[in-house]
Scaffold this active site. Structure first.
Site, PDB file in Angstrom:
ATOM      1  N   GLN A 113     -42.329 -11.130  44.548  1.00 16.84           N
ATOM      2  CA  GLN A 113     -43.086 -10.502  43.464  1.00 16.84           C
ATOM      3  C   GLN A 113     -42.642  -9.058  43.306  1.00 16.84           C
ATOM      4  O   GLN A 113     -43.067  -8.367  42.398  1.00 16.84           O
ATOM      5  CB  GLN A 113     -44.584 -10.487  43.796  1.00 16.84           C
ATOM      6  CG  GLN A 113     -45.176 -11.858  43.974  1.00 16.84           C
ATOM      7  CD  GLN A 113     -46.578 -11.784  44.565  1.00 16.84           C
ATOM      8  OE1 GLN A 113     -47.561 -11.734  43.863  1.00 16.84           O
ATOM      9  NE2 GLN A 113     -46.663 -11.777  45.879  1.00 16.84           N
ATOM     10  N   ASN A 114     -41.815  -8.598  44.248  1.00 15.71           N
ATOM     11  CA  ASN A 114     -41.469  -7.180  44.250  1.00 15.71           C
ATOM     12  C   ASN A 114     -40.433  -6.855  43.190  1.00 15.71           C
ATOM     13  O   ASN A 114     -39.583  -7.678  42.844  1.00 15.71           O
ATOM     14  CB  ASN A 114     -40.986  -6.754  45.636  1.00 15.71           C
ATOM     15  CG  ASN A 114     -42.096  -6.864  46.658  1.00 15.71           C
ATOM     16  OD1 ASN A 114     -43.258  -6.951  46.284  1.00 15.71           O
ATOM     17  ND2 ASN A 114     -41.741  -6.862  47.926  1.00 15.71           N
ATOM     18  N   ASP A 135     -38.703  -3.900  43.474  1.00 17.30           N
ATOM     19  CA  ASP A 135     -37.969  -2.768  44.059  1.00 17.30           C
ATOM     20  C   ASP A 135     -36.510  -3.084  44.361  1.00 17.30           C
ATOM     21  O   ASP A 135     -35.765  -2.200  44.804  1.00 17.30           O
ATOM     22  CB  ASP A 135     -38.691  -2.276  45.318  1.00 17.30           C
ATOM     23  CG  ASP A 135     -38.925  -3.361  46.347  1.00 17.30           C
ATOM     24  OD1 ASP A 135     -38.100  -4.280  46.454  1.00 17.30           O
ATOM     25  OD2 ASP A 135     -39.949  -3.288  47.057  1.00 17.30           O
ATOM     26  N   PRO A 184     -45.717   2.270  48.082  1.00 17.46           N
ATOM     27  CA  PRO A 184     -47.089   1.787  48.255  1.00 17.46           C
ATOM     28  C   PRO A 184     -47.290   0.406  47.638  1.00 17.46           C
ATOM     29  O   PRO A 184     -46.614   0.055  46.664  1.00 17.46           O
ATOM     30  CB  PRO A 184     -47.941   2.832  47.520  1.00 17.46           C
ATOM     31  CG  PRO A 184     -47.002   3.580  46.633  1.00 17.46           C
ATOM     32  CD  PRO A 184     -45.629   3.447  47.212  1.00 17.46           C
ATOM     33  N   ASP A 185     -48.198  -0.391  48.205  1.00 15.64           N
ATOM     34  CA  ASP A 185     -48.532  -1.672  47.575  1.00 15.64           C
ATOM     35  C   ASP A 185     -49.594  -1.415  46.506  1.00 15.64           C
ATOM     36  O   ASP A 185     -49.890  -0.262  46.184  1.00 15.64           O
ATOM     37  CB  ASP A 185     -48.973  -2.710  48.629  1.00 15.64           C
ATOM     38  CG  ASP A 185     -50.266  -2.346  49.332  1.00 15.64           C
ATOM     39  OD1 ASP A 185     -50.900  -1.340  48.942  1.00 15.64           O
ATOM     40  OD2 ASP A 185     -50.656  -3.060  50.268  1.00 15.64           O
ATOM     41  N   PHE A 186     -50.153  -2.459  45.923  1.00 18.43           N
ATOM     42  CA  PHE A 186     -51.174  -2.276  44.900  1.00 18.43           C
ATOM     43  C   PHE A 186     -52.551  -2.060  45.504  1.00 18.43           C
ATOM     44  O   PHE A 186     -53.284  -1.166  45.137  1.00 18.43           O
ATOM     45  CB  PHE A 186     -51.264  -3.529  44.012  1.00 18.43           C
ATOM     46  CG  PHE A 186     -50.302  -3.525  42.860  1.00 18.43           C
ATOM     47  CD1 PHE A 186     -49.531  -2.421  42.575  1.00 18.43           C
ATOM     48  CD2 PHE A 186     -50.195  -4.645  42.048  1.00 18.43           C
ATOM     49  CE1 PHE A 186     -48.645  -2.431  41.506  1.00 18.43           C
ATOM     50  CE2 PHE A 186     -49.314  -4.666  40.978  1.00 18.43           C
ATOM     51  CZ  PHE A 186     -48.542  -3.561  40.718  1.00 18.43           C
ATOM     52  N   ARG A 187     -52.890  -2.981  46.412  1.00 15.92           N
ATOM     53  CA  ARG A 187     -54.309  -3.128  46.722  1.00 15.92           C
ATOM     54  C   ARG A 187     -54.774  -2.583  48.060  1.00 15.92           C
ATOM     55  O   ARG A 187     -55.967  -2.649  48.338  1.00 15.92           O
ATOM     56  CB  ARG A 187     -54.707  -4.605  46.592  1.00 15.92           C
ATOM     57  CG  ARG A 187     -54.594  -5.101  45.160  1.00 15.92           C
ATOM     58  CD  ARG A 187     -54.872  -6.575  44.987  1.00 15.92           C
ATOM     59  NE  ARG A 187     -54.672  -6.975  43.590  1.00 15.92           N
ATOM     60  CZ  ARG A 187     -53.500  -7.263  43.037  1.00 15.92           C
ATOM     61  NH1 ARG A 187     -52.407  -7.213  43.761  1.00 15.92           N
ATOM     62  NH2 ARG A 187     -53.419  -7.592  41.765  1.00 15.92           N
ATOM     63  N   CYS A 198     -34.343   1.128  16.856  1.00 18.35           N
ATOM     64  CA  CYS A 198     -35.563   1.063  16.050  1.00 18.35           C
ATOM     65  C   CYS A 198     -36.645   2.059  16.487  1.00 18.35           C
ATOM     66  O   CYS A 198     -37.710   2.122  15.871  1.00 18.35           O
ATOM     67  CB  CYS A 198     -36.125  -0.360  16.059  1.00 18.35           C
ATOM     68  SG  CYS A 198     -36.986  -0.774  17.580  1.00 18.35           S
ATOM     69  N   CYS A 210     -37.509  -4.624  19.276  1.00 20.31           N
ATOM     70  CA  CYS A 210     -36.347  -5.387  18.803  1.00 20.31           C
ATOM     71  C   CYS A 210     -35.570  -6.017  19.947  1.00 20.31           C
ATOM     72  O   CYS A 210     -34.608  -6.744  19.706  1.00 20.31           O
ATOM     73  CB  CYS A 210     -35.447  -4.513  17.932  1.00 20.31           C
ATOM     74  SG  CYS A 210     -34.498  -3.307  18.861  1.00 20.31           S
ATOM     75  N   HIS A 237     -41.331 -11.500  39.188  1.00 17.11           N
ATOM     76  CA  HIS A 237     -41.928 -10.529  38.261  1.00 17.11           C
ATOM     77  C   HIS A 237     -40.878  -9.577  37.683  1.00 17.11           C
ATOM     78  O   HIS A 237     -41.197  -8.468  37.280  1.00 17.11           O
ATOM     79  CB  HIS A 237     -43.061  -9.768  38.951  1.00 17.11           C
ATOM     80  CG  HIS A 237     -44.223 -10.658  39.311  1.00 17.11           C
ATOM     81  ND1 HIS A 237     -45.217 -10.311  40.197  1.00 17.11           N
ATOM     82  CD2 HIS A 237     -44.551 -11.903  38.875  1.00 17.11           C
ATOM     83  CE1 HIS A 237     -46.090 -11.316  40.296  1.00 17.11           C
ATOM     84  NE2 HIS A 237     -45.703 -12.284  39.512  1.00 17.11           N
TER      85      HIS A 237
HETATM   86  P1  CNA Z   1     -50.910  -6.351  46.861  1.00 19.17           P
HETATM   87  O1  CNA Z   1     -51.943  -7.050  46.065  1.00 19.17           O
HETATM   88  O2  CNA Z   1     -50.935  -4.882  46.897  1.00 19.17           O
HETATM   89  O3  CNA Z   1     -51.038  -6.908  48.358  1.00 19.17           O
HETATM   90  C1  CNA Z   1     -50.253  -6.430  49.413  1.00 19.17           C
HETATM   91  C2  CNA Z   1     -50.653  -7.186  50.678  1.00 19.17           C
HETATM   92  O4  CNA Z   1     -49.778  -6.799  51.700  1.00 19.17           O
HETATM   93  C3  CNA Z   1     -52.075  -6.912  51.143  1.00 19.17           C
HETATM   94  O5  CNA Z   1     -52.694  -8.122  51.527  1.00 19.17           O
HETATM   95  C4  CNA Z   1     -51.874  -5.984  52.346  1.00 19.17           C
HETATM   96  O6  CNA Z   1     -52.855  -6.153  53.336  1.00 19.17           O
HETATM   97  C5  CNA Z   1     -50.529  -6.438  52.855  1.00 19.17           C
HETATM   98  N1  CNA Z   1     -49.751  -5.404  53.535  1.00 19.17           N
HETATM   99  C6  CNA Z   1     -49.587  -4.109  53.201  1.00 19.17           C
HETATM  100  N2  CNA Z   1     -48.741  -3.490  54.057  1.00 19.17           N
HETATM  101  C7  CNA Z   1     -48.372  -4.451  54.967  1.00 19.17           C
HETATM  102  C8  CNA Z   1     -47.527  -4.463  56.107  1.00 19.17           C
HETATM  103  N3  CNA Z   1     -46.856  -3.373  56.507  1.00 19.17           N
HETATM  104  N4  CNA Z   1     -47.398  -5.613  56.794  1.00 19.17           N
HETATM  105  C9  CNA Z   1     -48.060  -6.735  56.425  1.00 19.17           C
HETATM  106  N5  CNA Z   1     -48.882  -6.780  55.364  1.00 19.17           N
HETATM  107  C10 CNA Z   1     -49.023  -5.666  54.631  1.00 19.17           C
HETATM  108  O7  CNA Z   1     -49.445  -6.791  46.432  1.00 19.17           O
HETATM  109  P2  CNA Z   1     -48.919  -8.199  45.959  1.00 19.17           P
HETATM  110  O8  CNA Z   1     -47.450  -8.146  46.107  1.00 19.17           O
HETATM  111  O9  CNA Z   1     -49.656  -9.307  46.568  1.00 19.17           O
HETATM  112  O10 CNA Z   1     -49.307  -8.151  44.418  1.00 19.17           O
HETATM  113  C11 CNA Z   1     -48.482  -8.598  43.477  1.00 19.17           C
HETATM  114  C12 CNA Z   1     -47.906  -7.472  42.603  1.00 19.17           C
HETATM  115  C13 CNA Z   1     -47.624  -6.205  43.336  1.00 19.17           C
HETATM  116  C14 CNA Z   1     -46.586  -7.864  42.095  1.00 19.17           C
HETATM  117  O11 CNA Z   1     -46.650  -8.122  40.741  1.00 19.17           O
HETATM  118  C15 CNA Z   1     -45.607  -6.718  42.372  1.00 19.17           C
HETATM  119  O12 CNA Z   1     -44.774  -6.472  41.294  1.00 19.17           O
HETATM  120  C16 CNA Z   1     -46.452  -5.562  42.639  1.00 19.17           C
HETATM  121  N6  CNA Z   1     -45.915  -4.449  43.441  1.00 19.17           N
HETATM  122  C17 CNA Z   1     -44.637  -4.425  43.867  1.00 19.17           C
HETATM  123  C18 CNA Z   1     -44.173  -3.368  44.615  1.00 19.17           C
HETATM  124  C19 CNA Z   1     -42.742  -3.391  45.073  1.00 19.17           C
HETATM  125  O13 CNA Z   1     -41.874  -3.846  44.351  1.00 19.17           O
HETATM  126  N7  CNA Z   1     -42.465  -2.910  46.282  1.00 19.17           N
HETATM  127  C20 CNA Z   1     -45.009  -2.322  44.967  1.00 19.17           C
HETATM  128  C21 CNA Z   1     -46.331  -2.369  44.510  1.00 19.17           C
HETATM  129  C22 CNA Z   1     -46.776  -3.433  43.745  1.00 19.17           C
END
Ligand code: CNA
Length: 278
Positions: free
Chosen positions: A118-119, A121, A45-48, A173, A149, A138
């Site tokens: 930024q990922n 994974d 899952p993404d964050f937002r 530690c 430590c 990140h």
């Molecule tokens: P976010 O803020 O959750 O934004 C994700 C964006 O991607 C949104 O604008 C969505 O509309 C869009 N989106 C979602 N699914 C799709 C898709 N299938 N196709 C196209 N667009 C899509 O995440 P950001 O990466 O912008 O935020 C930064 C954070 C999220 C970083 O610090 C990461 O470490 C962190 N994060 C990483 C992971 C991972 O490693 N896979 C997962 C969740 C959060």
């Protein structure tokens, strides 16, 4: 009616014009900016994203506010929510997406200048993108250390702890152990800072699957030169992309748009072959 300015570098604002530009000798250096949206189709899952995003699903962790799960001061007091989340996100469970394989193809064609992600994974590496082209802005789950430590903690032991849902503590530690993921309030890795100037060298910037809300990462988009087309491949418009004449918005799912682009480039078979390998 407002006049839409004509692009200056691209022939038009569409996938075909983009493919034509990528195939031309004007486009030698492509810089990418990736966010969680490139990995959602892998099952992470993404964050937002409303409803499915991690922030929407953190209620059960009893956090004062969702971002606290990635706050270093909160982690010092209570590392359990982070470890709960880490168990879900831990690398090894997920397969790279066609979008990751597209990036591998760009590298194979010597077009990939830098892939900023930024990922956390590690799916870029799993897709075979060369390490020296990836900047994990990140950090990642690749290594972990004591927050007090700073002594490194064993990879296999960490995996065991995370899988068992236990918090790892330092053998020296007793401090809590945290993967080298950049939390809010922590500095970004020096490699990120050192590589920022390479954005200015790009002939093309492609931004994929990010809400462009986390700084300083998001501000990379502003560092592209005036003659560098900026492409946003995302479910929604974000971060002021669209304000320059050569900004191209391709709204939809990354994998769908990447497949369309690969078709226009004549790479559709290569893409599927590459993805099969992952
Ligand atoms: P976010 O803020 O959750 O934004 C994700 C964006 O991607 C949104 O604008 C969505 O509309 C869009 N989106 C979602 N699914 C799709 C898709 N299938 N196709 C196209 N667009 C899509 O995440 P950001 O990466 O912008 O935020 C930064 C954070 C999220 C970083 O610090 C990461 O470490 C962190 N994060 C990483 C992971 C991972 O490693 N896979 C997962 C969740 C959060």
């Amino acid at each position: 009616r407002r006049k839409v300015p004509k692009p200056k570098v691209l022939e038009g604002l569409d996938v075909e014009s983009l493919a034509k530009y990528i195939s031309s000798d004007k486009c030698k250096k492509i810089v990418l900016m990736l966010g969680a949206g490139v990995s959602t189709s892998a099952g992470i899952p993404d964050f937002r994203s409303p409803g499915t995003g991690l922030y929407a699903n953190l209620a059960r962790l009893n956090l004062p506010f969702p971002e606290a799960v990635f706050e270093i001061n909160f982690f010092r007091r209570n590392p359990v929510p982070f470890y709960t989340l880490a168990k879900e996100l831990y690398p090894g469970k997920f397969r790279p997406t066609p979008t990751h394989s597209f990036i591998k193809l760009l590298a194979d064609h010597s077009l990939l200048h830098v892939c900023f992600t930024q990922n956390i994974d590690t799916l870029e590496r799993r897709a075979g993108i060369p390490d020296d082209k990836i900047i994990e802005a990140h950090g990642s789950f690749a290594v972990q250390r004591c927050i007090d430590c700073k002594v490194l903690y064993d990879d296999d032991l960490m995996k065991e702890k995370v899988t068992a849902g236990e918090v790892a503590t330092c053998e020296e530690c007793g401090g809590y152990v945290k993967p080298d993921i950049v939390f809010f309030g922590e500095a970004l890795p020096p490699q990120f800072i050192q590589t920022i100037p390479q954005v200015g060298e790009a002939d093309l910037l492609i931004i994929l699957g990010t809400s462009l809300t986390v700084h300083p990462f998001a501000s990379l988009a502003e560092m592209a030169g005036r003659k560098c087309p900026r492409v946003l491949i995302n479910l929604e418009g974000v971060g002021g992309i669209g304000s320059r004449p050569d900004d191209l918005l391709l709204l939809g799912k990354c994998d769908d748009i990447v497949r369309e682009l690969c078709q226009a480039l004549g790479w559709e078979n290569k893409l599927e072959e590459e993805w099969e390998k992952t």
